[in-house]
Write a protein that holds these residues in place. Structure first.
Motif, PDB file in Angstrom:
ATOM      1  N   GLU A  78       0.822  -1.208   0.000  1.00 16.08           N
ATOM      2  CA  GLU A  78       0.000   0.000   0.000  1.00 16.08           C
ATOM      3  C   GLU A  78       0.856   1.258   0.000  1.00 16.08           C
ATOM      4  OE1 GLU A  78      -3.223   0.309  -0.443  1.00 16.08           O
ATOM      5  OE2 GLU A  78      -3.334  -1.870  -0.681  1.00 16.08           O
ATOM      6  N   SER A  79       1.941   1.216   0.771  1.00 17.06           N
ATOM      7  CA  SER A  79       2.840   2.379   0.829  1.00 17.06           C
ATOM      8  C   SER A  79       4.197   1.940   1.355  1.00 17.06           C
ATOM      9  CB  SER A  79       2.255   3.459   1.739  1.00 17.06           C
ATOM     10  OG  SER A  79       3.138   4.572   1.838  1.00 17.06           O
ATOM     11  N   VAL A  80       5.265   2.447   0.736  1.00 18.17           N
ATOM     12  CA  VAL A  80       6.614   2.187   1.210  1.00 18.17           C
ATOM     13  C   VAL A  80       7.391   3.497   1.223  1.00 18.17           C
ATOM     14  CG1 VAL A  80       6.656  -0.192   0.351  1.00 18.17           C
ATOM     15  CG2 VAL A  80       7.511   1.665  -1.104  1.00 18.17           C
ATOM     16  N   VAL A  81       8.399   3.564   2.084  1.00 13.61           N
ATOM     17  CA  VAL A  81       9.312   4.706   2.104  1.00 13.61           C
ATOM     18  C   VAL A  81      10.435   4.415   1.123  1.00 13.61           C
ATOM     19  CG1 VAL A  81      10.929   6.042   3.514  1.00 13.61           C
ATOM     20  CG2 VAL A  81       8.752   5.275   4.488  1.00 13.61           C
ATOM     21  N   ILE A  82      10.799   5.390   0.301  1.00 15.88           N
ATOM     22  CA  ILE A  82      11.884   5.182  -0.665  1.00 15.88           C
ATOM     23  C   ILE A  82      13.101   6.019  -0.279  1.00 15.88           C
ATOM     24  CG2 ILE A  82      10.445   4.448  -2.585  1.00 15.88           C
ATOM     25  CD1 ILE A  82      10.503   7.281  -3.684  1.00 15.88           C
ATOM     26  N   GLY A  83      14.251   5.346  -0.226  1.00 17.64           N
ATOM     27  CA  GLY A  83      15.510   6.007   0.092  1.00 17.64           C
ATOM     28  C   GLY A  83      16.127   6.643  -1.143  1.00 17.64           C
ATOM     29  N   ARG A  84      17.318   7.219  -0.985  1.00 17.80           N
ATOM     30  CA  ARG A  84      17.916   8.000  -2.067  1.00 17.80           C
ATOM     31  C   ARG A  84      18.450   7.146  -3.219  1.00 17.80           C
ATOM     32  NH1 ARG A  84      23.292  10.357   1.020  1.00 17.80           N
ATOM     33  NH2 ARG A  84      24.142   8.360   1.728  1.00 17.80           N
ATOM     34  N   GLY A  85      18.461   5.815  -3.033  1.00 20.38           N
ATOM     35  CA  GLY A  85      18.880   4.946  -4.123  1.00 20.38           C
ATOM     36  C   GLY A  85      17.735   4.538  -5.038  1.00 20.38           C
ATOM     37  N   ILE A  86      16.542   5.091  -4.775  1.00 21.25           N
ATOM     38  CA  ILE A  86      15.333   4.690  -5.497  1.00 21.25           C
ATOM     39  C   ILE A  86      14.551   5.927  -5.933  1.00 21.25           C
ATOM     40  CG2 ILE A  86      13.046   3.606  -5.199  1.00 21.25           C
ATOM     41  CD1 ILE A  86      15.150   1.536  -5.534  1.00 21.25           C
ATOM     42  N   ALA A  87      13.879   5.813  -7.063  1.00 22.93           N
ATOM     43  CA  ALA A  87      12.894   6.817  -7.481  1.00 22.93           C
ATOM     44  C   ALA A  87      11.600   6.083  -7.802  1.00 22.93           C
ATOM     45  CB  ALA A  87      13.380   7.585  -8.704  1.00 22.93           C
ATOM     46  N   SER A  88      10.466   6.752  -7.617  1.00 23.43           N
ATOM     47  CA  SER A  88       9.187   6.150  -7.968  1.00 23.43           C
ATOM     48  C   SER A  88       8.616   6.874  -9.187  1.00 23.43           C
ATOM     49  CB  SER A  88       8.201   6.207  -6.796  1.00 23.43           C
ATOM     50  OG  SER A  88       7.762   7.522  -6.575  1.00 23.43           O
ATOM     51  N   ILE A  89       7.921   6.109 -10.027  1.00 27.49           N
ATOM     52  CA  ILE A  89       7.352   6.643 -11.263  1.00 27.49           C
ATOM     53  C   ILE A  89       5.920   6.139 -11.386  1.00 27.49           C
ATOM     54  CG2 ILE A  89       7.567   6.703 -13.781  1.00 27.49           C
ATOM     55  CD1 ILE A  89      10.551   5.946 -13.398  1.00 27.49           C
ATOM     56  N   LYS A  90       4.996   7.035 -11.640  1.00 27.19           N
ATOM     57  CA  LYS A  90       3.622   6.626 -11.935  1.00 27.19           C
ATOM     58  C   LYS A  90       3.594   6.144 -13.387  1.00 27.19           C
ATOM     59  CE  LYS A  90       2.032   8.377  -7.998  1.00 27.19           C
ATOM     60  NZ  LYS A  90       1.538   7.518  -6.912  1.00 27.19           N
ATOM     61  N   GLY A  91       3.070   4.949 -13.617  1.00 28.17           N
ATOM     62  CA  GLY A  91       3.072   4.488 -14.999  1.00 28.17           C
ATOM     63  C   GLY A  91       2.380   3.157 -15.197  1.00 28.17           C
ATOM     64  N   ASN A  92       1.923   2.923 -16.413  1.00 26.56           N
ATOM     65  CA  ASN A  92       1.269   1.670 -16.766  1.00 26.56           C
ATOM     66  C   ASN A  92       2.298   0.619 -17.157  1.00 26.56           C
ATOM     67  OD1 ASN A  92       2.139   2.531 -19.272  1.00 26.56           O
ATOM     68  ND2 ASN A  92       0.096   2.965 -20.077  1.00 26.56           N
ATOM     69  N   ASP A  93       1.821  -0.566 -17.552  1.00 29.79           N
ATOM     70  CA  ASP A  93       2.735  -1.646 -17.932  1.00 29.79           C
ATOM     71  C   ASP A  93       3.539  -1.308 -19.184  1.00 29.79           C
ATOM     72  OD1 ASP A  93       2.091  -3.279 -15.810  1.00 29.79           O
ATOM     73  OD2 ASP A  93       0.548  -4.399 -16.886  1.00 29.79           O
TER      74      ASP A  93
END
Length: 389
Positions: free
Chosen positions: A292-307
Motif C-alpha cells: 500500500e505504501s513504502v518509504v523510498i531512500g535516495r537509491g530509489i525513485a518512484s514513477i507513476k506508470g502503466n505496464d
C-alpha cells in the motif's frame, strides 16, 4: 536411520565400502599418449582444463605421470570450497578419455550402477565419514585423507537402479524446465527489442490496425517522478510495524519489493503499483511496488506508470541505456534531472494497453516457470537427503 524406500520394496540396505565396489585407477599416461588434461570442478564437474581456465595449466613435458581417466571413471579432488567442503567427487561424462593430475584420486566402479554412485556423491551422506577419517591437511584449501581410508567410505548398495533412474529422470525434467525458462527469457527479450523503439528505429512489430505515429517526450512531462530521500539511520528498525524501507537495488527482487528493512521515519513514499527504479549502482533495475505504501531512500525513485512504460524501462535497462549517464563516474548513479529528462515514447492508450498486457502475461508465465523449477529443486534435494543412508 534408513532411507525412504519405493512402494512394494522392502530391501535391507547392505553396508558396503567404496573399496568393495570400485578400484583405484593407477594407469599413468606413458609416452604422453593422451593430451587432453581434465580438471574436477565443484561447480561444473569434470571438464577440460583448457575450457575451465581458458588456457593450458599443465606442463606438456610433465604429463606422463598423470592418471588416465576413461569415460565414466570417477575423480576425487581434495580441494575444498563452499560448494564442496570435503572436495568434489564427480563422474567423467565428457564422452572421451583424458588425463588428470596425480594429486587427484581416480577410481572406476565395478558391479554397481554408475549413476547410483554418481548420485550418492551429490549427497552429503559421505561427509560425516570424511570428517571422521580425514583432516584439513597442511594447506587450508585442501582436505587430506589416506587412500586406504578413502576405500572404506560407505557406498550402500540396494535399490540402486530405481534410485538412479528416479534421480536421473528428475534431473532431466529439471533441465528441460530450465531450458524452457531460458527460451522464455530470450523470447521476451526479442519482443522487447521489436515492439518498442530501438534508438530512433520505430517498432518492427505492431498489432493490426494500429498505424499512429508514436510520440517522444520527457519522462517528467508524461508522468510524476519522485526521487527518494533516506530516513535517518537511527530510525531504521527490524520491527515490522514500521514502514517498509526501499533503499536501493537490494530491495528489488523479481519485479517486486523485498521486505527487508523498516523505518519509523517517513520521508518520500511510493504507493501500490508505482514503478520503482534504482538510481544507484546498478542503475535502472525496476520493480512494481506491491504494498500500500513504502518509504523510498535516495537509491530509489518512484514513477507513476502503466505496464507499457514499465516494460519500456525494462527494455532500456537491457539495452544499456543508462550507461551514458554513469560512464566515468566513480560511483554509478543518475541524478533526478537525468531521470526526469529521459526521453520515452508514447502511443494511443489502446495500443499501450495491448503491449503492456503481452509483457505482463509473459512475465507471469516466466514467474510460474521459475516456481516450477524451484519446486523441482526442492524435491531433488529432499530425495537426495532421504534416499541414501
Amino acid at each position: 536411520m534408513f532411507p525412504t524406500q519405493f512402494t512394494s520394496t522392502s530391501f535391507t540396505w547392505e553396508r558396503k565400502k567404496l573399496g568393495d565396489v570400485a578400484e583405484k585407477v593407477i594407469q599413468k599416461n606413458n609416452n604422453n599418449a593422451f593430451k587432453n588434461v581434465l580438471t574436477n570442478s565443484a561447480e561444473y564437474g569434470i571438464i577440460s582444463q583448457r575450457d575451465f581456465f581458458e588456457r593450458n595449466i599443465a606442463n606438456k613435458n610433465n604429463i606422463s605421470t598423470y592418471y588416465i581417466v576413461q569415460n565414466d571413471d570417477f575423480v576425487y579432488n581434495p580441494r575444498i570450497s563452499n560448494l564442496a567442503p570435503y572436495g568434489p567427487i564427480n563422474r567423467n561424462k565428457t564422452g572421451y578419455t583424458g588425463i588428470i593430475s596425480p594429486l587427484y584420486y581416480v577410481f572406476r566402479v565395478l558391479n554397481i550402477s554408475t549413476a547410483f554412485i554418481e548420485w550418492y556423491f551429490k549427497t552429503t551422506c559421505w561427509h560425516k565419514f570424511m570428517y571422521q577419517h580425514g583432516d584439513s591437511g597442511a594447506r587450508s584449501d585442501r582436505f587430506s585423507i589416506k587412500d586406504n581410508e578413502l576405500k572404506k567410505l560407505p557406498a550402500d548398495d540396494m535399490e540402486q537402479e530405481k534410485i538412479a533412474k528416479t534421480l536421473t529422470s528428475l534431473d532431466n525434467t529439471l533441465q528441460l524446465h530450465e531450458d524452457h525458462l531460458q527460451f522464455l527469457h530470450s523470447f521476451k527479450s526479442f519482443l522487447l527489442q521489436k515492439m518498442f523503439f530501438d534508438n530512433d528505429i520505430p517498432p518492427l512489430l505492431r498489432f493490426n490496425k494500429f498505424t499512429e505515429k508514436w510520440n517522444q517526450c520527457r519522462l517528467n512531462d508524461h508522468t510524476i517522478v519522485t526521487m527518494g530521500q533516506s530516513p535517518n539511520s537511527k530510525n531504521y528498525t527490524n520491527n515490522q510495524t514500521g514502514k517498509i524501507l526501499v533503499q536501493g537495488n537490494a530491495d528489488l527482487y523479481k519485479n517486486k519489493v523485498l521486505k527487508r528493512v523498516f523505518t519509523t521515519e517517513v520521508t518520500k513514499t511510493a504507493v501500490k503499483n508505482d514503478i520503482l527504479i534504482s538510481v544507484r549502482a546498478p542503475v535502472g533495475d525496476i520493480a512494481r511496488n506491491q504494498y500500500e505504501s513504502v518509504v523510498i531512500g535516495r537509491g530509489i525513485a518512484s514513477i507513476k506508470g502503466n505496464d507499457f512504460l514499465y516494460y519500456q524501462l525494462e527494455k532500456m535497462k537491457n539495452n544499456g541505456f543508462w550507461n551514458k549517464y554513469i560512464a566515468g563516474s566513480t560511483f554509478e548513479s543518475i541524478t533526478g534531472k537525468d531521470l526526469k529528462n529521459t526521453k520515452i515514447y508514447t502511443t494511443i492508450s489502446d495500443e499501450e494497453r495491448k503491449i503492456g498486457n503481452i509483457f505482463s502475461s509473459l512475465t507471469k508465465i516466466i514467474q510460474l516457470q521459475e516456481h516450477k523449477i524451484d519446486s523441482l529443486k526442492k524435491l531433488k534435494q529432499f530425495l537426495l537427503q532421504n534416499m541414501f543412508i
